[in-house]
Scaffold this motif. Structure first.
Motif, PDB file in Angstrom:
ATOM      1  N   LEU A 250       0.835  -1.198   0.000  1.00 32.34           N
ATOM      2  CA  LEU A 250       0.000   0.000   0.000  1.00 32.34           C
ATOM      3  C   LEU A 250       0.876   1.256   0.000  1.00 32.34           C
ATOM      4  CD1 LEU A 250      -3.001   0.778   0.077  1.00 32.34           C
ATOM      5  CD2 LEU A 250      -2.856   0.790   2.574  1.00 32.34           C
ATOM      6  N   ALA A 251       1.948   1.236   0.799  1.00 34.35           N
ATOM      7  CA  ALA A 251       2.866   2.379   0.843  1.00 34.35           C
ATOM      8  C   ALA A 251       3.540   2.578  -0.510  1.00 34.35           C
ATOM      9  CB  ALA A 251       3.905   2.160   1.939  1.00 34.35           C
ATOM     10  N   THR A 252       3.927   1.477  -1.168  1.00 35.47           N
ATOM     11  CA  THR A 252       4.551   1.565  -2.485  1.00 35.47           C
ATOM     12  C   THR A 252       3.581   2.137  -3.508  1.00 35.47           C
ATOM     13  OG1 THR A 252       5.975  -0.323  -1.993  1.00 35.47           O
ATOM     14  CG2 THR A 252       5.666   0.231  -4.312  1.00 35.47           C
ATOM     15  N   PHE A 253       2.336   1.677  -3.464  1.00 35.87           N
ATOM     16  CA  PHE A 253       1.325   2.163  -4.403  1.00 35.87           C
ATOM     17  C   PHE A 253       1.053   3.654  -4.190  1.00 35.87           C
ATOM     18  CE2 PHE A 253      -3.369   2.752  -5.108  1.00 35.87           C
ATOM     19  CZ  PHE A 253      -3.283   2.859  -6.497  1.00 35.87           C
ATOM     20  N   ARG A 254       0.968   4.094  -2.949  1.00 31.89           N
ATOM     21  CA  ARG A 254       0.722   5.512  -2.667  1.00 31.89           C
ATOM     22  C   ARG A 254       1.875   6.359  -3.197  1.00 31.89           C
ATOM     23  NH1 ARG A 254       1.978   9.474   0.704  1.00 31.89           N
ATOM     24  NH2 ARG A 254       0.365  10.909   1.457  1.00 31.89           N
ATOM     25  N   SER A 255       3.096   5.882  -3.024  1.00 29.33           N
ATOM     26  CA  SER A 255       4.257   6.600  -3.535  1.00 29.33           C
ATOM     27  C   SER A 255       4.202   6.699  -5.056  1.00 29.33           C
ATOM     28  CB  SER A 255       5.540   5.887  -3.090  1.00 29.33           C
ATOM     29  OG  SER A 255       6.682   6.528  -3.599  1.00 29.33           O
ATOM     30  N   SER A 256       3.768   5.613  -5.710  1.00 30.39           N
ATOM     31  CA  SER A 256       3.646   5.623  -7.170  1.00 30.39           C
ATOM     32  C   SER A 256       2.594   6.622  -7.628  1.00 30.39           C
ATOM     33  CB  SER A 256       3.283   4.222  -7.677  1.00 30.39           C
ATOM     34  OG  SER A 256       4.346   3.329  -7.469  1.00 30.39           O
ATOM     35  N   LEU A 257       1.486   6.675  -6.867  1.00 30.12           N
ATOM     36  CA  LEU A 257       0.438   7.649  -7.194  1.00 30.12           C
ATOM     37  C   LEU A 257       0.991   9.074  -7.133  1.00 30.12           C
ATOM     38  CD1 LEU A 257      -2.890   6.499  -5.466  1.00 30.12           C
ATOM     39  CD2 LEU A 257      -2.493   6.847  -7.912  1.00 30.12           C
ATOM     40  N   GLN A 258       1.788   9.360  -6.122  1.00 30.19           N
ATOM     41  CA  GLN A 258       2.377  10.697  -5.993  1.00 30.19           C
ATOM     42  C   GLN A 258       3.314  11.007  -7.169  1.00 30.19           C
ATOM     43  OE1 GLN A 258       4.022  10.158  -1.995  1.00 30.19           O
ATOM     44  NE2 GLN A 258       2.633  11.751  -1.236  1.00 30.19           N
ATOM     45  N   THR A 259       4.091  10.002  -7.557  1.00 33.35           N
ATOM     46  CA  THR A 259       4.987  10.182  -8.696  1.00 33.35           C
ATOM     47  C   THR A 259       4.197  10.407  -9.976  1.00 33.35           C
ATOM     48  OG1 THR A 259       6.624   8.746  -7.648  1.00 33.35           O
ATOM     49  CG2 THR A 259       6.887   9.140 -10.003  1.00 33.35           C
ATOM     50  N   TYR A 260       3.106   9.659 -10.141  1.00 34.82           N
ATOM     51  CA  TYR A 260       2.259   9.803 -11.325  1.00 34.82           C
ATOM     52  C   TYR A 260       1.592  11.172 -11.343  1.00 34.82           C
ATOM     53  CZ  TYR A 260      -1.165   8.411 -14.912  1.00 34.82           C
ATOM     54  OH  TYR A 260      -1.934   8.320 -16.058  1.00 34.82           O
ATOM     55  N   ALA A 261       1.155  11.638 -10.182  1.00 38.32           N
ATOM     56  CA  ALA A 261       0.507  12.950 -10.101  1.00 38.32           C
ATOM     57  C   ALA A 261       1.490  14.064 -10.464  1.00 38.32           C
ATOM     58  CB  ALA A 261      -0.042  13.175  -8.696  1.00 38.32           C
ATOM     59  N   ALA A 262       2.766  13.824 -10.189  1.00 32.19           N
ATOM     60  CA  ALA A 262       3.778  14.829 -10.533  1.00 32.19           C
ATOM     61  C   ALA A 262       4.087  14.829 -12.023  1.00 32.19           C
ATOM     62  CB  ALA A 262       5.052  14.566  -9.742  1.00 32.19           C
ATOM     63  N   SER A 263       3.850  13.676 -12.702  1.00 32.05           N
ATOM     64  CA  SER A 263       4.100  13.576 -14.148  1.00 32.05           C
ATOM     65  C   SER A 263       2.937  12.846 -14.800  1.00 32.05           C
ATOM     66  CB  SER A 263       5.411  12.828 -14.419  1.00 32.05           C
ATOM     67  OG  SER A 263       6.503  13.442 -13.776  1.00 32.05           O
ATOM     68  N   PRO A 264       1.746  13.453 -14.823  1.00 36.70           N
ATOM     69  CA  PRO A 264       0.547  12.753 -15.309  1.00 36.70           C
ATOM     70  C   PRO A 264       0.587  12.384 -16.780  1.00 36.70           C
ATOM     71  CG  PRO A 264       0.107  15.084 -15.004  1.00 36.70           C
ATOM     72  CD  PRO A 264       1.461  14.835 -14.421  1.00 36.70           C
ATOM     73  N   GLY A 265       1.488  12.972 -17.554  1.00 33.55           N
ATOM     74  CA  GLY A 265       1.546  12.641 -18.969  1.00 33.55           C
ATOM     75  C   GLY A 265       2.539  11.545 -19.297  1.00 33.55           C
ATOM     76  N   ASN A 266       3.215  11.024 -18.284  1.00 37.84           N
ATOM     77  CA  ASN A 266       4.247  10.004 -18.510  1.00 37.84           C
ATOM     78  C   ASN A 266       3.608   8.618 -18.506  1.00 37.84           C
ATOM     79  OD1 ASN A 266       6.418   8.117 -18.147  1.00 37.84           O
ATOM     80  ND2 ASN A 266       7.718   9.825 -17.502  1.00 37.84           N
ATOM     81  N   ILE A 267       3.541   7.992 -19.653  1.00 41.26           N
ATOM     82  CA  ILE A 267       2.870   6.698 -19.782  1.00 41.26           C
ATOM     83  C   ILE A 267       3.629   5.596 -19.045  1.00 41.26           C
ATOM     84  CG2 ILE A 267       4.038   6.131 -21.945  1.00 41.26           C
ATOM     85  CD1 ILE A 267       0.406   5.272 -20.948  1.00 41.26           C
ATOM     86  N   THR A 268       4.954   5.714 -18.963  1.00 36.50           N
ATOM     87  CA  THR A 268       5.743   4.703 -18.247  1.00 36.50           C
ATOM     88  C   THR A 268       5.417   4.716 -16.755  1.00 36.50           C
ATOM     89  OG1 THR A 268       7.542   4.894 -19.844  1.00 36.50           O
ATOM     90  CG2 THR A 268       8.068   3.905 -17.710  1.00 36.50           C
TER      91      THR A 268
END
Length: 473
Positions: free
Chosen positions: A104-122
């Motif tokens: 869950l902690a890993t997923f939340r961190s990934s969400l934060q990273t995705y929110a910082a770069s929402p256009g990055n498909i990788t």
């Protein structure tokens, strides 16, 4: 003393010394047998003034009953600890690396990273992959917990069969003892066997005993139910073939009365059956409920337009708030649509509904930000899962591991204490009733001297008789 009297005295000494020597020899031969009670060759005098040997067992009933109780408590605690360690292994062992809390902690961190770069498909793909790992962690953990319950159920069946066999053997030995004492025969060996059976039974179920004047023994369970009185009572159990979160295991019945499960990390259980019931019907279901609540929280948190979104389950609706949905954890998964197109998580179109990003902007973060905030916002949980009624999902997942670890540590400490108590009780019983080689060898030397004295007496009588016969020739 007349010669005839001297001969009779020597004969009596030889007979008694022989019996005493046989007892000492048997004691020495069984010095390493933990189920053997030392025999005592006691001298007595009959109504005619003749000495005789009476064989007694050096039994200590109080210590034996305490040992029986300690065996029950220690075996129950040990089996409960084994079960908790098995559940711990479901989450990866000591550091709980495979726990939902970590994923869950890993997923939340990934969400934060995705929110910082929402256009990055990788990054979007990585976030969905982490969501899948989280769902798999919860679902596989739930499946493993049910396997723990199923294994406990199988072990209960085996131990009930063993207990019935022990009760049947106990009937045979008990009848032998009653019959032997009624005819004046020595029942020491049978009494040893009966005590051994009681020790074996005590490992499976808590027992107490009452011995009547004719040495007939009645056995009661820890709950006060009669297990044996003249004849064994039937212990019955119907196994359950498959377990899931909705299945309740069957009770263990003694004469139709259910055996009670233990409670707590320092379990109140006596005997492994009670601790197996506690593991199957209390502890494992609590873990299952906690996993179900985590799964329900994720489905609720990531819903789209009132329907499951990123996280789906076998049901098609969003579960009711604050109430356990039994078994939801076992079917938790990531929506295949999100795996096919990870950007649907950003836009809120995982389940095919209206987009939250109508302009299809690659920089849209509002929905991702709301998910992150939701994961840090308290929500309602069912108090039946034993972790309180309100918490963030992050805190709830951590509390679940903390709950299990606290229980395991309590069980570990109790297991150490009860094992020490059992060892001390067994040592005290051994000191009181076991064989001491030093004592037996010293007694053997005394008997040897007694034998020599008797032989000397006979030799003297023989010389006197020879002298007497020679004088009349």
């Amino acid at each position: 003393m007349s010669l005839a009297s001297a001969i009779n005295t020597a004969q009596t000494i030889f007979t008694n010394t022989g019996q005493q020597t046989a007892v000492v020899s048997k004691n020495i031969a069984n010095s390493s047998n933990g189920d053997y009670v030392r025999r005592l060759a006691m001298m007595g005098v009959n109504s005619e003034g003749q000495y005789y040997v009476k064989i007694q067992r050096a039994q200590d009933d109080a210590l034996f009953k305490q040992t029986i109780s300690s065996i029950s408590q220690s075996s129950a605690q040990s089996r409960l600890l084994d079960g908790l360690q098995t559940i711990q292994s479901v989450f990866g062992g000591d550091e709980y690396p495979s726990s939902p809390s970590n994923y869950l902690a890993t997923f939340r961190s990934s969400l934060q990273t995705y929110a910082a770069s929402p256009g990055n498909i990788t990054i979007a793909s990585s976030t969905v992959a982490d969501a899948k790992d989280l769902a798999n962690s919860i679902s596989t953990s739930a499946t493993a917990v049910q396997e723990v319950r199923a294994d406990a159920d199988k072990e209960i069946l085996e131990q009930v069969g063993t207990l019935n066999e022990l009760l049947s053997k106990f009937e045979t030995i008990n009848n032998q003892i009653v019959g032997a004492l009624a005819t004046g025969a020595d029942a020491s060996d049978a009494l040893d066997q009966r005590d051994k059976l009681l020790k074996s039974m005590a490992e499976i179920v808590g027992i107490s005993t009452v011995t009547r004047s004719n040495m007939d023994t009645v056995i009661y369970s820890a709950d006060g139910t009669v297990l044996f009185e003249t004849i064994p009572r039937k212990v019955t159990f119907t196994p359950t073939s498959n377990y899931d979160a909705t299945v309740t295991g069957n009770p263990i019945l003694v004469d139709g009365i259910a055996i009670k499960a233990g409670t707590g990390g320092n379990t109140s259980a006596e005997g492994t059956l009670a601790s197996l019931l506690q593991l199957r019907d209390d502890l494992a279901p609590k873990i299952q409920s906690q996993l179900d609540e985590m799964a329900r929280g994720l489905v609720t948190m990531f819903q789209e337009n009132g329907a499951p979104g990123l996280f789906v389950w076998s049901g098609t609706t969003v579960p009711a708030a604050g109430t356990i949905t039994a078994g939801i954890a076992s079917s938790l998964a990531v929506n295949p649509a999100a795996e096919a197109d990870p950007t649907t998580l950003r836009d809120g179109t995982v389940n095919g509904g209206a987009s939250s990003n109508p302009t299809a902007s690659s920089g849209y973060t509002e929905l991702l930000d709301s998910y992150i905030v939701a994961m840090d916002t308290p929500m309602s949980f069912d108090t039946a899962a034993d972790l309180g009624g309100t918490a963030t999902i992050m805190t709830y997942a951590s509390s679940s591991i903390g709950w299990l670890e606290q229980l395991r540590k309590s069980a570990t400490t109790a297991d150490e204490n009860k094992s020490v108590m059992l060892a001390q009780t067994q040592q005290a019983l051994s000191n009181a009733t076991g064989v001491s080689l030093d004592e037996e060898l010293a007694l053997m030397l005394d008997l040897e001297q007694s034998y020599k004295a008797s032989a000397k007496l006979l030799s003297t009588v023989d010389e006197m008789l020879t002298t007497l016969l020679d004088s009349v020739r």
